[in-house]
Scaffold this active site. Structure first.
Site, PDB file in Angstrom:
ATOM      1  N   TYR A 192       0.863  -1.184   0.000  1.00 13.23           N
ATOM      2  CA  TYR A 192       0.000   0.000   0.000  1.00 13.23           C
ATOM      3  C   TYR A 192       0.901   1.236   0.000  1.00 13.23           C
ATOM      4  CZ  TYR A 192      -4.299   2.630   0.622  1.00 13.23           C
ATOM      5  OH  TYR A 192      -5.359   3.497   0.435  1.00 13.23           O
ATOM      6  N   ARG A 229      -8.705  11.357  -8.190  1.00  9.94           N
ATOM      7  CA  ARG A 229      -7.932  11.932  -7.090  1.00  9.94           C
ATOM      8  C   ARG A 229      -7.184  10.856  -6.301  1.00  9.94           C
ATOM      9  NH1 ARG A 229     -11.281  16.366  -3.795  1.00  9.94           N
ATOM     10  NH2 ARG A 229      -9.134  16.798  -3.130  1.00  9.94           N
ATOM     11  N   LYS A 282      -6.171  -1.366  -0.134  1.00  6.40           N
ATOM     12  CA  LYS A 282      -6.957  -1.186   1.093  1.00  6.40           C
ATOM     13  C   LYS A 282      -7.450  -2.526   1.623  1.00  6.40           C
ATOM     14  CE  LYS A 282      -8.531   3.587   0.563  1.00  6.40           C
ATOM     15  NZ  LYS A 282      -7.824   4.077   1.760  1.00  6.40           N
TER      16      LYS A 282
END
Length: 205
Positions: free
Chosen positions: A106, A169, A187
Site C-alpha cells: 500500500y 484523485r 486497502k
C-alpha cells in the site's frame, strides 16, 4: 495465518466478460491481453520465474532482495504475482514482517504503482465497472462474484466487504481511471492483514 475456508481454486479459470477492463475483455481476457503486448508478457514471465516461494520465509527473502536495492515497484509486482499464485501465502508473508511489506503493498508504493498500473502485468483480482455498464452494474458485480468469491453451503457467493474507487484523485495524483485499481486492492490488503478480513470474501471494485 492462513484462511482455511471454502474457496474453489477452479474459480480462477471461470470465464469473465462483464467485470474485466473493457479493452482486456475485447482482447479475450488477461492471457490474450498479455500476448498482445510483448512487454507485459515478458514482465509476467520474469515475475513468474522469480516468484518461486513456498513458505513465508522464502517469500520474504525474495521480496526483501528487491527492497534492499530500493526497487519498491518491483517488490510490489512480486507481491501481486505471489497473491495470484497463492493469496494465503501472500498474506502470511506480509504478516511475517508488516513493517517492511505494508509500505510495499500500500502507501507509499501504491501511488507509483497506480501511475504505472496498466504498464504492469494484470491479474484476475479486481472488478471493473465502466460508464458503459450503467443500468447493468448488478450483473457486473455478479460476474466477478461468481468467478472469485468463496461460497456458502448453498453455493452462493459470499461477500463481506467491497472497497470501491472511482479512480479520481488517487493519492492526489489526479484521475487515473482503471489504473486506480491498486487502491481498492491495497486497502483490502490492509483490512486482511490488520483486521483479519477473509480475502476470499472481498471485492476490489
Amino acid at each position: 495465518f492462513f484462511f482455511r475456508l471454502t474457496f474453489f481454486l477452479g474459480a480462477r479459470m471461470t470465464s469473465r466478460a462483464l467485470s474485466l477492463p473493457k479493452q482486456v475483455a475485447l482482447a479475450g481476457g488477461f492471457e490474450a491481453w498479455h500476448d498482445a503486448h510483448p512487454q507485459l508478457s515478458t514482465l509476467r514471465a520474469m515475475l513468474d520465474a522469480v516468484c518461486t516461494a513456498q513458505t513465508p520465509d522464502e517469500a520474504l527473502s525474495q521480496v526483501k532482495s528487491m527492497i534492499a536495492l530500493g526497487n519498491h515497484l518491483w517488490a510490489y509486482m512480486y507481491m501481486r504475482m505471489l497473491a495470484y499464485k497463492n493469496i494465503d501465502l501472500c498474506y502470511a508473508t506480509v504478516l511475517a514482517d508488516p513493517a517492511a511489506l505494508l509500505p510495499v503493498v500500500y502507501t507509499p508504493t501504491v501511488g507509483e504503482a497506480c501511475q504505472k498500473f496498466g504498464l504492469m502485468p494484470q491479474y484476475p483480482r479486481g472488478c471493473y465497472v465502466s460508464i458503459a455498464d450503467r443500468g447493468n452494474i448488478k450483473a457486473v458485480l455478479q460476474d466477478y462474484a461468481e468467478a472469485h468469491l468463496a461460497r456458502d453451503a448453498d453455493r452462493q457467493p459470499i461477500c463481506d466487504c467491497i472497497v470501491f474507487s472511482d479512480g479520481g484523485r488517487i493519492l492526489g495524483l489526479g484521475d487515473l481511471g482503471a489504473w486506480g485499481m491498486g487502491i481498492p486492492i491495497g486497502k483490502l490488503d490492509l483490512y486482511t492483514v490488520c483486521g483479519g478480513v477473509n480475502p476470499h470474501r472481498t471485492m476490489p471494485v
